[in-house]
Design a protein around this motif. Sequence first.
Motif, short mmCIF file in Angstrom:
data_model
loop_
_atom_site.label_atom_id
_atom_site.label_comp_id
_atom_site.label_asym_id
_atom_site.label_seq_id
_atom_site.Cartn_x
_atom_site.Cartn_y
_atom_site.Cartn_z
N VAL A 9 0.91 -1.17 0.12
CA VAL A 9 0.02 -0.10 0.05
C VAL A 9 0.94 1.23 -0.01
CG1 VAL A 9 -1.95 1.10 1.08
CG2 VAL A 9 -1.63 -1.15 1.17
N PHE A 10 0.72 2.08 -0.89
CA PHE A 10 1.41 3.41 -1.07
C PHE A 10 0.48 4.62 -0.96
CE2 PHE A 10 3.59 0.95 -4.86
CZ PHE A 10 4.35 0.09 -4.13
N ALA A 11 1.07 5.78 -0.63
CA ALA A 11 0.69 7.12 -0.45
C ALA A 11 1.03 7.82 -1.74
CB ALA A 11 1.01 7.83 0.90
N ASP B 287 3.70 1.37 2.69
CA ASP B 287 4.93 0.75 2.52
C ASP B 287 5.84 1.66 1.54
OD1 ASP B 287 4.58 -2.34 3.06
OD2 ASP B 287 2.62 -1.77 2.01
N ARG B 288 5.48 2.65 0.91
CA ARG B 288 6.04 3.62 -0.02
C ARG B 288 5.22 5.26 0.03
NH1 ARG B 288 9.89 1.64 -3.90
NH2 ARG B 288 9.96 -0.41 -3.79
N THR C 291 -0.88 -2.58 -13.10
CA THR C 291 -0.78 -3.44 -11.82
C THR C 291 -1.28 -2.51 -10.62
OG1 THR C 291 1.55 -3.25 -11.20
CG2 THR C 291 0.66 -5.16 -12.76
N LEU C 292 -1.25 -1.15 -10.91
CA LEU C 292 -1.60 -0.40 -9.56
C LEU C 292 -2.95 0.17 -9.70
CD1 LEU C 292 1.66 2.09 -10.72
CD2 LEU C 292 1.37 0.08 -8.90
N LEU C 293 -3.37 -0.03 -8.56
CA LEU C 293 -4.91 0.36 -8.15
C LEU C 293 -5.08 1.87 -7.55
CD1 LEU C 293 -7.97 0.12 -8.15
CD2 LEU C 293 -7.67 -1.48 -6.30
N PHE C 294 -5.41 2.82 -7.95
CA PHE C 294 -5.39 4.20 -7.18
C PHE C 294 -6.66 4.67 -6.96
CE2 PHE C 294 -4.54 8.84 -8.61
CZ PHE C 294 -4.22 9.22 -7.23
N THR C 295 -6.94 5.37 -5.70
CA THR C 295 -7.99 6.10 -5.32
C THR C 295 -7.73 7.45 -5.19
OG1 THR C 295 -10.12 5.93 -4.34
CG2 THR C 295 -8.25 5.26 -3.08
#
Length: 206
Positions: A104-106, A129-130, A160-164
């Motif tokens: 999980v990234f910000a 995580d990042r 492969t990235l899911l972003f909200t």
Amino acid sequence: MRPQAVIFDIGNVLIEWQPERFYDRMIGDERRRAMFAAVDLHGMNDHIDRGGAFAGTVYDTARAYPDWHDEIRMWHDNWIELASPVIDHSLRLLRALRASGVPVFALTNFGTESFDHAVTHYPFLREFDRHYISGHMKVIKPDPEIYRQVETDCGLAPETLLFTDDRADNIASARNRGWQTHLFRGSAGWADVLVAAGLLTPDEAA
């Protein structure tokens, strides 16, 4: 395709960001409208989010608009009140993903100093995580460059990235890069997306 990492915006996804609401409470709707018409406060904040000094930028703006001097300084001095409260369900989703082993990234438009300040009040912001903080990256969403930097740093393919994110322009820019996206309109809808993607069970997403 099952996402390999989930990326959260912070403002209005994990923490409510409603400066107008704060000023309505402090000075009233009419005066707030007049101030926002006279002073580009969101433009001021964009400068901070690109890496500008937090206190320096706000205080310089306050000096430039003496009629609104004290009110503008509140943007810095009362900042946590502008950026509150936590959206509890979104936080539970963040932690459920990490507990399930999902990276999980910000990715957030946030000043360097204001982010450091926020972490002292919201320690969970350390749990990603990042961290992709615009103030460090010197570019803000929806500029495509900020998404390119994320891809380069994490080494994952865009699809492969899911972003909200709560802003349609930020979502559109990510989608144009090939990211999977969700326009955040509440934590329940975001939870449904995470379940549909096979990342959480309904119970985990509750």
